[in-house]
Scaffold this motif. Structure first.
Motif, PDB file in Angstrom:
ATOM      1  N   CYS A  59     -12.834  22.774  33.500  1.00 56.45           N
ATOM      2  CA  CYS A  59     -13.948  22.437  34.401  1.00 56.45           C
ATOM      3  C   CYS A  59     -15.145  21.931  33.603  1.00 56.45           C
ATOM      4  CB  CYS A  59     -14.336  23.653  35.239  1.00 56.45           C
ATOM      5  SG  CYS A  59     -13.131  24.107  36.493  1.00 56.45           S
ATOM      6  N   ARG A  60     -15.389  22.554  32.464  1.00 59.66           N
ATOM      7  CA  ARG A  60     -16.514  22.110  31.627  1.00 59.66           C
ATOM      8  C   ARG A  60     -16.283  20.694  31.111  1.00 59.66           C
ATOM      9  NH1 ARG A  60     -16.408  25.908  28.221  1.00 59.66           N
ATOM     10  NH2 ARG A  60     -15.339  24.885  26.499  1.00 59.66           N
ATOM     11  N   LYS A  61     -15.077  20.396  30.682  1.00 60.66           N
ATOM     12  CA  LYS A  61     -14.804  19.050  30.171  1.00 60.66           C
ATOM     13  C   LYS A  61     -14.925  17.991  31.273  1.00 60.66           C
ATOM     14  CE  LYS A  61     -11.965  20.256  26.164  1.00 60.66           C
ATOM     15  NZ  LYS A  61     -12.890  19.598  25.212  1.00 60.66           N
ATOM     16  N   ILE A  62     -14.517  18.358  32.497  1.00 58.82           N
ATOM     17  CA  ILE A  62     -14.703  17.423  33.616  1.00 58.82           C
ATOM     18  C   ILE A  62     -16.188  17.223  33.881  1.00 58.82           C
ATOM     19  CG2 ILE A  62     -14.392  17.117  36.103  1.00 58.82           C
ATOM     20  CD1 ILE A  62     -11.659  18.495  35.782  1.00 58.82           C
ATOM     21  N   ALA A  63     -16.963  18.318  33.854  1.00 60.34           N
ATOM     22  CA  ALA A  63     -18.405  18.225  34.110  1.00 60.34           C
ATOM     23  C   ALA A  63     -19.106  17.351  33.073  1.00 60.34           C
ATOM     24  CB  ALA A  63     -19.020  19.622  34.131  1.00 60.34           C
ATOM     25  N   GLU A  64     -18.579  17.325  31.870  1.00 63.17           N
ATOM     26  CA  GLU A  64     -19.214  16.540  30.803  1.00 63.17           C
ATOM     27  C   GLU A  64     -19.088  15.038  31.031  1.00 63.17           C
ATOM     28  OE1 GLU A  64     -18.705  19.808  27.178  1.00 63.17           O
ATOM     29  OE2 GLU A  64     -17.239  18.193  27.411  1.00 63.17           O
ATOM     30  N   ILE A  65     -18.096  14.605  31.846  1.00 61.29           N
ATOM     31  CA  ILE A  65     -17.923  13.163  32.053  1.00 61.29           C
ATOM     32  C   ILE A  65     -18.091  12.733  33.514  1.00 61.29           C
ATOM     33  CG2 ILE A  65     -16.349  13.026  30.083  1.00 61.29           C
ATOM     34  CD1 ILE A  65     -14.055  12.654  32.202  1.00 61.29           C
ATOM     35  N   HIS A  66     -18.109  13.699  34.436  1.00 66.19           N
ATOM     36  CA  HIS A  66     -18.121  13.373  35.863  1.00 66.19           C
ATOM     37  C   HIS A  66     -19.485  12.861  36.307  1.00 66.19           C
ATOM     38  CE1 HIS A  66     -17.190  13.385  40.026  1.00 66.19           C
ATOM     39  NE2 HIS A  66     -17.738  14.540  40.334  1.00 66.19           N
TER      40      HIS A  66
END
Length: 570
Positions: free
Chosen positions: A378-385
């Motif tokens: 979820c954190r990695k998605i938040a970093e690019i979303h």
């Protein structure tokens, strides 16, 4: 209004919670002094209750309570915080901040998505409580009025497809939330260190002693009943024409909590009051709340919810008072139908051409598990979303507003971190549980920790009878307070004691029928034996497309609950 001239007010000695609220100085109490007391990790008697108005519950880890007692230590007191997020929408920047706080400052390191369409921190120790509130405030989030005798976090259908209507409905959810918030400055003074102003505070909507009991509100967009409208005191059913929201049908008096052994308590469906155009929304919301404020039972908290007020004074009487206070007359109900609940797992394209990925999060618990690092994903998605996240009332997470060029990358991250699993069954996605043990002080039996293995057993029973492509709305709650919404399930387990549950049957897939108790205080093995037999009968004798809950009603396995006050215990 006074007791002497209003027959709709319950007379008698008030519950002690009424004293507590009256003496609290508009929810301040002595919380600030308690925060400075480092001799205990907990809060004193009144403050133990008052912090709930600020969105927190005092808890401890019940798994280690006995061991700490042996060591002459007090329980490991900490707080659970529930954030206020109307409609469950959060930005990637906000997500990254709550992710970091969970890592750095909580005992468990997790983010818990809840059935109230928001997130909870679990395991925040006393020295970090003020930092928690200030961290949330710095990213535009608070926890005002997410617990206790106020209007709680306002739900809104997490519809990723009808983008225009969803945005309009979501804006109304935010407006309703803001309109019904407490006006006291206690939260800002205690947690954000804002200046104490010498003013005479008033609570024009909630009243100086706030509501008689908790109050829940939802906005729902048919045909998806993903917020379980009948679990709420007040629901606004969105009515759209030509792709635009034109008003709401208003439902009042739903609620699921009950007390074991007390037949004066029961789950109840909401009553449909009628249709209102958009411009009357806030006036009607206020009128329902103030009528419940003035007429609700302040003598017996077990009968203090709106559902009991309607049954005591009569739905027509309550409705007429709402019309009087709002200065409107309800129009006839506009036609609508609920067909499904739950969330559409996977990708969906919105009418705006953007894509939305609904991720199934079992039990809503976002944590890095061995071989399944959900929290990191979820954190990695938040970093690019570049869009937003939508928490759902079914404990799932939607990555919303994804442009087509970002789909592949986001799906790749999700798959790499166990957020997408092709093996996910429909049954697992249609199952849900409350937190329960070890942190909830009310829990009588396991719920979150029992759900995964329980669903696996249920999947095996379905497969045994050739129904592996089917599913049952299946929910477990660790006590009768209703957080897991088992009283709107086709099969609902309600905790009675360690390893023991009451088995309820007969809800439906649309979430418009209350289930009834079939077996009381039975073991998990006995529950699965019962379900094996009943599912076998369903497989052999169902009508085309007939759900399990409808089958057990049609065949007389269990009686239908039409009027809860009359039928639930009959």
């Amino acid at each position: 209004m006074s007791e002497s001239n209003n027959p709709n007010i319950v007379s008698g000695p008030l519950s002690d919670n009424e004293r507590l609220k009256r003496e609290s100085n508009h929810l301040r109490g002595t919380i600030e002094q308690d925060l400075k007391n480092d001799l205990t990790g907990g809060f004193s008697a009144d403050n133990f209750q008052l912090i709930r108005f600020h969105g927190m519950y005092q808890q401890d880890d019940r798994d280690i309570r006995a061991e700490r007692q042996k060591q002459k230590l007090e329980p490991l007191h900490n707080v659970m915080l529930r954030a206020r997020l109307p409609g469950g929408i959060i930005t990637p920047t906000q997500w990254l901040a709550i992710d970091k706080f969970a890592d750095d400052k909580t005992l468990y390191g997790s983010i818990r998505l809840t059935t109230r369409q928001t997130f909870q921190f679990h395991g925040v120790l006393k020295p970090n409580i003020k930092l928690m509130h200030q961290t949330l405030n710095s990213i535009g989030i608070d926890s005002i009025a997410t617990a206790s005798d106020v209007n709680r976090n306002v739900l809104c259908t997490s519809n990723p497809v009808e983008s225009v209507v969803h945005q309009q409905a979501y804006e109304w959810a935010k407006k309703i939330s803001e309109h019904l918030l407490p006006k006291t400055r206690a939260y800002a003074e205690i947690w954000l260190d804002e200046e104490k102003l010498e003013t005479t505070e008033q609570e024009p909507i909630l009243g100086d002693t706030y509501l008689p009991r908790k109050f829940k509100t939802a906005v729902v967009i048919p045909p998806q009943n993903d917020v379980d409208v009948h679990a709420n005191d007040l629901s606004f059913v969105a009515i759209a024409e030509q792709g635009q929201l034109i008003g709401f049908n208003v439902l009042v008096g739903g609620g699921l909590a009950m007390t074991h052994g007390d037949t004066s308590t029961y789950p109840r469906k909401a009553d449909d009051f009628g249709f209102i155009p958009l411009e009357h929304t806030l006036a009607v919301a206020e009128a329902v709340v103030t009528t419940q404020r003035d007429w609700g039972n302040r003598v017996n908290r077990k009968n203090a919810k709106t559902k009991y007020t309607l049954d005591r004074v009569g739905t027509d009487t309550f409705k007429a008072e709402v019309e009087k206070r709002a200065g409107i007359l309800f129009a006839p109900v506009k036609p609508y139908e609920f067909k499904e609940r739950g969330d559409r797992i996977g990708w969906a394209e919105g009418v705006d051409g953007k894509f939305h990925l609904t991720l199934f999060i079992e039990n809503g618990r976002i944590l890095d598990y061995p071989g399944k690092p959900l929290k990191t994903g979820c954190r990695k998605i938040a970093e690019i979303h570049q869009g937003d996240f939508r928490m759902t009332a079914n404990q799932n997470l939607i990555v919303a507003g994804v442009p087509v060029q970002d789909k592949v990358r986001i799906e790749q991250i999700a798959r790499e971190h166990g957020l997408i699993e092709d093996s996910l069954t429909r049954q697992r996605s249609d199952s849900m549980a409350c937190v329960s043990l070890p942190t909830c002080p009310l829990a009588m039996a396991e719920a979150e920790r029992y759900l995964p293995e329980s669903v696996t057993e249920l999947e095996g029973i379905l497969a045994k009878h050739g129904l592996q492509q089917d599913s049952i709305i299946y929910r477990i709650t660790g006590c009768p307070n209703g957080c897991g919404r088992a009283m709107l399930a086709e099969v609902g387990l309600v905790g009675k004691g360690p390893g023991k549950y009451n088995l309820h049957l007969g809800g439906n897939r649309a979430g418009t029928r209350i289930p009834k108790m079939y077996r009381e205080n039975i073991s998990t093995a006995e529950i699965m034996q019962e379900l094996d037999s009943l599912i076998g009968a369903w497989a052999a004798n169902r009508e085309p497309g007939e759900g399990f809950g409808d089958f057990v009603i049609r065949t007389g396995v269990i009686d239908e609950v039409i009027d809860s006050a009359r039928d639930f215990y009959a």
